[in-house]
Design a protein around this motif. Structure first.
Motif, short mmCIF file in Angstrom:
data_model
loop_
_atom_site.label_atom_id
_atom_site.label_comp_id
_atom_site.label_asym_id
_atom_site.label_seq_id
_atom_site.Cartn_x
_atom_site.Cartn_y
_atom_site.Cartn_z
N ARG A 1 2.88 5.27 8.55
CA ARG A 1 1.59 5.17 7.94
C ARG A 1 1.27 5.56 6.78
O ARG A 1 0.45 5.09 5.80
CB ARG A 1 0.69 5.69 9.13
CG ARG A 1 0.64 4.74 10.62
CD ARG A 1 -0.56 4.99 11.24
NE ARG A 1 -0.64 6.36 11.76
CZ ARG A 1 -0.14 6.69 12.95
NH1 ARG A 1 0.59 5.83 13.66
NH2 ARG A 1 -0.12 8.03 13.15
N LEU B 1 3.22 3.56 4.00
CA LEU B 1 2.37 2.31 3.83
C LEU B 1 1.08 2.58 3.08
O LEU B 1 0.66 1.80 2.18
CB LEU B 1 2.22 1.63 5.16
CG LEU B 1 3.34 1.08 5.81
CD1 LEU B 1 2.93 0.55 7.19
CD2 LEU B 1 3.80 -0.09 4.96
N ALA B 2 0.37 3.54 3.40
CA ALA B 2 -0.80 3.91 2.75
C ALA B 2 -0.55 4.15 1.38
O ALA B 2 -1.22 3.79 0.19
CB ALA B 2 -1.51 5.27 3.34
N ASP B 3 0.46 5.04 1.07
CA ASP B 3 0.87 5.55 -0.34
C ASP B 3 1.33 4.53 -1.05
O ASP B 3 0.78 4.23 -2.37
CB ASP B 3 1.93 6.31 -0.31
CG ASP B 3 1.57 7.85 0.12
OD1 ASP B 3 0.29 7.97 0.34
OD2 ASP B 3 2.41 8.70 0.60
N LYS B 4 2.19 3.41 -0.32
CA LYS B 4 2.44 2.34 -1.25
C LYS B 4 1.40 1.18 -1.34
O LYS B 4 1.43 0.57 -2.44
CB LYS B 4 3.67 1.54 -0.26
CG LYS B 4 5.00 2.36 -0.09
CD LYS B 4 5.54 2.45 -1.52
CE LYS B 4 6.84 3.33 -1.66
NZ LYS B 4 7.56 3.47 -2.80
N SER B 5 0.51 1.10 -0.49
CA SER B 5 -0.84 0.31 -0.80
C SER B 5 -1.35 0.95 -1.92
O SER B 5 -1.94 -0.04 -2.54
CB SER B 5 -1.48 0.23 0.42
OG SER B 5 -0.90 -0.29 1.77
N ARG B 6 -1.56 2.06 -2.06
CA ARG B 6 -2.44 2.51 -3.13
C ARG B 6 -1.71 2.07 -4.37
O ARG B 6 -2.24 1.82 -5.47
CB ARG B 6 -2.73 4.12 -2.95
CG ARG B 6 -3.69 4.50 -2.06
CD ARG B 6 -4.06 6.06 -1.82
NE ARG B 6 -2.99 6.83 -2.11
CZ ARG B 6 -2.56 6.99 -0.59
NH1 ARG B 6 -3.44 6.80 0.36
NH2 ARG B 6 -1.38 7.91 -0.50
N LEU C 1 0.75 -0.27 -4.92
CA LEU C 1 0.37 -1.52 -5.12
C LEU C 1 -0.72 -2.08 -5.62
O LEU C 1 -0.84 -2.85 -6.55
CB LEU C 1 0.57 -2.43 -3.96
CG LEU C 1 0.87 -3.82 -3.82
CD1 LEU C 1 1.93 -4.26 -4.92
CD2 LEU C 1 0.92 -4.42 -2.31
N GLU C 2 -1.78 -1.42 -5.22
CA GLU C 2 -3.36 -1.84 -5.64
C GLU C 2 -3.31 -1.47 -7.31
O GLU C 2 -3.91 -2.20 -7.96
CB GLU C 2 -4.30 -1.25 -4.81
CG GLU C 2 -4.48 -1.52 -3.59
CD GLU C 2 -5.45 -0.78 -2.40
OE1 GLU C 2 -5.91 0.16 -3.26
OE2 GLU C 2 -5.74 -1.22 -1.44
N GLU D 1 -1.34 -3.82 -9.11
CA GLU D 1 -2.07 -5.34 -9.07
C GLU D 1 -3.16 -5.21 -10.23
O GLU D 1 -3.35 -6.10 -11.07
CB GLU D 1 -2.65 -5.62 -7.88
CG GLU D 1 -3.25 -6.87 -7.72
CD GLU D 1 -2.52 -8.09 -7.97
OE1 GLU D 1 -2.89 -9.08 -8.44
OE2 GLU D 1 -1.12 -8.03 -7.86
#
Length: 496
Positions: A348, A351-356, A358-359, A362
């Motif tokens: 978790r 994924l949270a780090d990667k989401s940040r 990725l955002e 982007e």
């Protein structure tokens, strides 16, 4: 009381029992001093000589021999023409007196003292003088030495009894023997205990009991009497027979106040014949009590042992549960659960780090990829693709050529290595065959060993008549050396 630490009373009690057991009845001669006659009727005084002093107490109940007007000596049995003065009247400070009694300890003051039973002036009759002379002579010869005396067996099963079969002492002794101990065989050796024939008969009975060697202990007893009545037990021949007895001797002669040379020479002295039986055999009630105590101790020991074993069993059960496969699987399951939880938390977080990230990318992409930049990058990409398409066939051809060269070098090197290893293997096989100890045997040679197993390398190691072993290729031969003939040339070389 702590372990190893005695109270004053306990120590004093042990000293009292030790003194009373060691000195149950003694005669002491000394000068009377510090005489005191309180209203209780007891008499207190001291006996002293040039080097020592002994505290004495003569209790009122022990002053029976002090009756006034007696015309005989109650100690020796001597009869006088006129009444003798009472020892109570003769007892004065500064007089030389003889006192008989036992040694004890007066606990309140922590001092030893003599409990007096008999008192008389230092002057003695002829028998008493003869007794003291023989006592001195035998003491110098070591007859009374404590280190030579032996303890009789506890609760003996075979007892040789020397006494008169018609006296009261034998009945008292047998009656007590019947009611004490765990049962014993008593063999009577009859002997006179008074008169001229008494001493020889007692000596013969002692010798016979020793010759038979049946008994575990010899008991010599007689009832009370005057000094003349007991004189047979003061004969030197009786003391010598007791002294030389191979079996331990218990003497119970007369009453407690009667002391003979046989008593002092015996291994154990009893105050009376009945006391002799009491010393030999314990009370049956005491035996039963010991049995009960032993049974209780055994039960306690068994319970303690059972408790220890149960505790050890529980410990082993716990250890077995801890090391059992089921427990091991449970521990692994717990560890897997913890790792799974940790992995889920890490996933978790990742994924949270990667989401940040990725955002963020982007946002950067959207900011960077405008239409103009996109056209420029598209053109650059086309150029790179064209260059790649032109260079890729050439790189592939160069790589294939390099691979072919490497393959050829590998084949050449592998063949050379295999050939060298084959030659090395053939060389080792040849050396191994040459080192085989049995190879010469197959060519007709023999290996000779001595009877002890050593290899026989020289004729000097053996001699005619000795056994040898000859090892051939297909077995062994046992042989005997017939003759030895050293080689002349070899012998000359050795001499040189």
């Amino acid at each position: 009381m702590q372990d190893g630490i005695l109270t004053v009373r306990a120590l004093t009690e042990q000293l009292r029992r030790s003194l009373e057991g060691r000195f149950p009845f003694v005669w002491v001669r000394g000068e009377v001093s510090n005489l005191s006659r309180p209203g209780s009727g007891h008499i207190y005084f001291s006996l002293k000589d040039q080097n020592a002093q002994l505290q004495c107490v003569w209790f009122r109940g022990q002053q029976r021999q002090a009756e006034q007007g007696q015309s005989f000596d109650p100690l020796t049995g001597e009869v006088f023409d006129s009444p003798r003065p009472s020892p109570l009247e003769l007892l004065r400070n500064g007089l030389d007196m003889l006192c008989a009694g036992r040694i004890s300890v007066y606990a309140p003051r922590g001092q030893y003292q003599m409990l007096v039973e008999l008192v008389q002036p230092a002057g003695q009759g002829l028998l008493a003088q003869a007794f003291e002379e023989r006592k001195r002579r035998l003491a110098e010869a070591g007859y009374f030495a404590q280190e030579r005396k032996r303890l009789p067996p506890w609760n003996p099963q075979r007892v040789a009894l020397i006494t008169s079969p018609s006296g009261a002492a034998v009945h008292d002794f047998l009656e007590l023997a019947r009611d004490r101990g765990s049962g014993a065989q008593i063999r009577l050796f009859p002997a006179s205990v008074q008169g001229e024939e008494a001493a020889p008969e007692i000596v013969r009975a002692l010798e016979t009991a020793n010759e038979q060697n049946w008994a575990q202990v010899i008991v010599l007893i007689r009832g009370g009497g005057s000094l003349e009545d007991l004189w047979a037990f003061n004969e030197e021949s009786v003391a010598e027979a007791v002294f030389h007895s191979r079996l331990p001797v218990v003497a119970g002669i007369g009453h407690e106040v009667d002391v003979t040379l046989a008593d002092m020479t015996a291994d154990l002295r009893a105050a009376t014949p009945s006391h002799a039986a009491q010393l030999l055999w314990p009370l049956r009630a005491e035996l039963r009590q010991r049995l009960d105590e032993s049974e209780a101790a055994l039960r306690r020991a068994f319970a303690a042992r059972l408790e220890r074993e149960e505790l050890a069993l529980r410990e082993r059960e716990n250890a077995l549960r801890w090391f059992s496969p089921q427990r091991h699987q449970a521990r692994l399951a717990e560890q897997l659960a913890r790792l799974s939880l940790t992995l889920r938390r890490a996933a978790r977080q990742w994924l949270a780090d990667k989401s940040r990230v990725l955002e963020g990318l982007e946002r950067s992409r959207r900011a960077a990829l405008t239409l103009g930049r996109l056209d420029t990058r598209q053109a650059r990409l086309s150029l790179l693709r064209a260059a790649l398409d032109a260079a890729l066939p050439r790189r592939l051809s160069d790589a294939e050529h390099t691979l072919a060269l490497a393959r050829n070098r590998l084949r050449t090197a592998g063949g050379s290595w295999l050939e060298s290893r084959s030659r090395r293997l053939e060389s080792l096989e040849t050396a191994l065959a040459a080192s085989d100890p049995l190879s010469p045997l197959r060519r007709g040679y023999a290996l000779v060993r001595t009877a002890q197993g050593g290899i026989l390398r020289s004729v000097g190691q053996t001699a005619p008549g000795r056994e040898i072993e000859v090892r051939l290729a297909d077995g062994r031969l046992a042989a005997v050396v017939g003759s030895v003939s050293p080689d002349a040339a070899q012998s000359g070389e050795e001499n040189t």
